[in-house]
Structure formats: C-alpha cells, structure tokens
Write an enzyme that holds these catalytic residues in place. Structure first.
Site, PDB file in Angstrom:
ATOM      1  N   HIS A   1      19.314  -1.937 -12.686  1.00 14.36           N
ATOM      2  CA  HIS A   1      20.497  -0.804 -12.429  1.00 14.36           C
ATOM      3  C   HIS A   1      19.743   0.543 -12.650  1.00 14.36           C
ATOM      4  CE1 HIS A   1      24.780   0.247 -13.847  1.00 14.36           C
ATOM      5  NE2 HIS A   1      24.204   1.206 -12.836  1.00 14.36           N
TER       6      HIS A   1
ATOM      7  N   HIS B   1      20.130   6.293 -12.813  1.00 12.95           N
ATOM      8  CA  HIS B   1      19.665   5.222 -11.981  1.00 12.95           C
ATOM      9  C   HIS B   1      17.767   5.759 -11.694  1.00 12.95           C
ATOM     10  CE1 HIS B   1      23.608   4.353 -10.166  1.00 12.95           C
ATOM     11  NE2 HIS B   1      23.555   3.882 -11.615  1.00 12.95           N
TER      12      HIS B   1
ATOM     13  N   GLU C   1      32.112   3.450 -13.100  1.00 13.06           N
ATOM     14  CA  GLU C   1      31.363   3.008 -14.442  1.00 13.06           C
ATOM     15  C   GLU C   1      32.002   3.948 -15.600  1.00 13.06           C
ATOM     16  OE1 GLU C   1      27.495   0.781 -13.964  1.00 13.06           O
ATOM     17  OE2 GLU C   1      27.299   2.721 -12.859  1.00 13.06           O
TER      18      GLU C   1
ATOM     19  N   HIS D   1      24.566   8.531 -18.017  1.00 13.98           N
ATOM     20  CA  HIS D   1      24.195   7.414 -17.365  1.00 13.98           C
ATOM     21  C   HIS D   1      23.510   7.514 -15.994  1.00 13.98           C
ATOM     22  CE1 HIS D   1      24.098   3.243 -15.385  1.00 13.98           C
ATOM     23  NE2 HIS D   1      24.829   3.995 -14.397  1.00 13.98           N
TER      24      HIS D   1
HETATM   25 MN    MN Z   1      25.196   3.216 -12.435  1.00  7.00          MN
END
Ligand code: MN
Length: 251
Positions: free
Chosen positions: A169, A101, A80, A99
C-alpha cells in the site's frame, strides 16, 4: 500570536505541504497531509478528498480524533482520514501526519528487506521502520485504513517511531511540525531509492542508531529558518508556492 493567526498559518502550511509533496513525487492523485489544531489539541485539519496538487486553503476541513467533521461541513473527506485521527490520539507529540504511496518505498512493504537510513539527510526516518500488514488482524481487506479500529491498530505498529510502512500500500510519516513531516516523507522516498541501489553492492554500511539520533537532534534544535525551514523554503520555490517565514513564536 492569536489563535486565528495560528490557524491561518497552519492551514497555509498544509496547503504548501500538499503542493511540495506533489512536486517531489511523494504523492500523486492520492496521499494526504494533516496537522493538529494549534490550540485545540483534540482536533486536526485535513483537506477534503482531492488530489494534493489541487488543494487550496478553502478545502481544509476540521475533524475530531474519532473522525467527526466540525463546523457543519458536509464535503467528502478522505476515506483513510482515520490514519490521522488515530495517530494524534495515540501520540500527543505528533503535530503533523503525511500518508502516501511513494513508489520506491513499496518494495520494502512486501519483502523482508528492512528500510533503514543510509544517508545523512534521511536520518529522521528513524532507527526502526515497522511494517503494518492489514492481513494480520483484519484478513482480506481492500488494504485501506477505513475506520478507527484499523487506524488504532496501525498506530500500535507505528508505536514511537517516525515512520511506518503499510504492506502492499504505502507509508505514513509523523512530524513535530508540518515541515518536519514533509521533510521525513520526502527523504523516506529518497532513502528507499538509494538503498535499493546500494544493496546491489553488499555489504551496505547503514547509519548507526547513535548517528541517527545526533542528526535528528541537530535538526530538531535548529533555529527558525534553519534546518527543516531551509528545506521547506527550497521545496516551496520548487513547487511554485510562497514560503511562510517563521518567527520564534509561530507554529
Ligand atoms: Mn493510502
């Protein structure tokens, strides 16, 4: 301050950021932190594909915005990584991207309940937290941002906000420094948890847009080793890493 020192400092902060976010349960085996190159604004630094808690300075790779790996590095990057490139491309003010989760955020990615700042320390998540849904433009996918087309679509939804959620996500946070991005990522998770508790007792009084702006400005105006740096020093100790002391001309 010369380029080599600036690069060394920013890489040190990326490593510390990974350790902090792991210690604060914002990242687990997944999630990543990047920083814009301090003197080559078209490049950014991001670790090779490793769990954040395991990252050292040797694992950091250099990329162009469109995801080309520099310095002949053949190690495997994160799938990603284009989340990062697309945001640096779209937002010249962005110096760092996180980034993750983190768990308390997820319910706000799959319901109509809006995530909004509820407590003073969480103001930097911003007045508006948009939700990006891969389904809208790309139909059924594995929900991961795995190319620049998806990254650019996500950047459009994040627009000029500090945070955006990703349906089913996780979330992505920007900062004008690694320290600011880490601060906002930690407090996005804190806010999500507190908001979930508070909404059991409606109506909830959220921060106003004016309050959010005043609090964010106070943090942005803080001198070195105050504001974000104070939180950074605490989190470094908590994560067992040494906090780099900032000077007025350091990154
Ligand atoms: Mn991710």
């Amino acid at each position: 301050m010369d380029e080599a020192t600036k690069v060394k400092d920013i890489i040190e902060d990326i490593v510390a950021a990974n350790r902090i976010l792991a210690a604060e349960n914002v990242v687990d085996a997944f999630g990543h932190v990047s920083a814009r190159h301090p003197t080559k604004p078209g490049h950014y630094f991001l670790s090779r594909a490793l769990p954040p808690e395991l990252i050292t300075a040797e694992d950091i790779m250099e990329f162009t915005f469109d995801g080309k790996v520099l310095n002949g590095d053949t190690r495997k990057p994160y799938l990603e990584k284009d989340i990062h490139g697309a945001l640096y491309e779209a937002r010249p003010d962005v110096k760092s991207v996180v980034h993750n989760h983190s768990r308390s955020v997820i319910p706000y990615t799959v319901t109509n309940e809006k995530l909004r700042p509820i407590v003073h320390s969480c103001a930097t998540i911003g007045c508006h937290v948009p939700v990006w849904d891969a389904q809208t433009k790309f139909g059924d996918t594995n929900l991961l941002i795995s190319n620049m087309e998806m990254g650019r679509d996500f950047a459009k939804v994040l627009a000029d906000n500090n945070t955006a959620l990703m349906r089913g996500h996780g979330c992505t946070v920007i900062g004008r420094s690694v320290r600011e991005a880490v601060y906002t990522a930690v407090y996005l998770e804190v806010n999500a948890g507190l908001q979930m508790q508070a909404t059991r007792f409606p109506p909830v009084k959220y921060l106003t847009d004016g309050e959010i702006k005043l609090i964010s400005q106070r943090l942005a105006d803080a001198k070195p080793n105050e504001g974000y740096d104070r939180a950074w020093e605490y989190w470094c100790r908590h994560a067992g890493v040494e906090a780099r002391y900032r000077t007025a001309d350091s990154v």
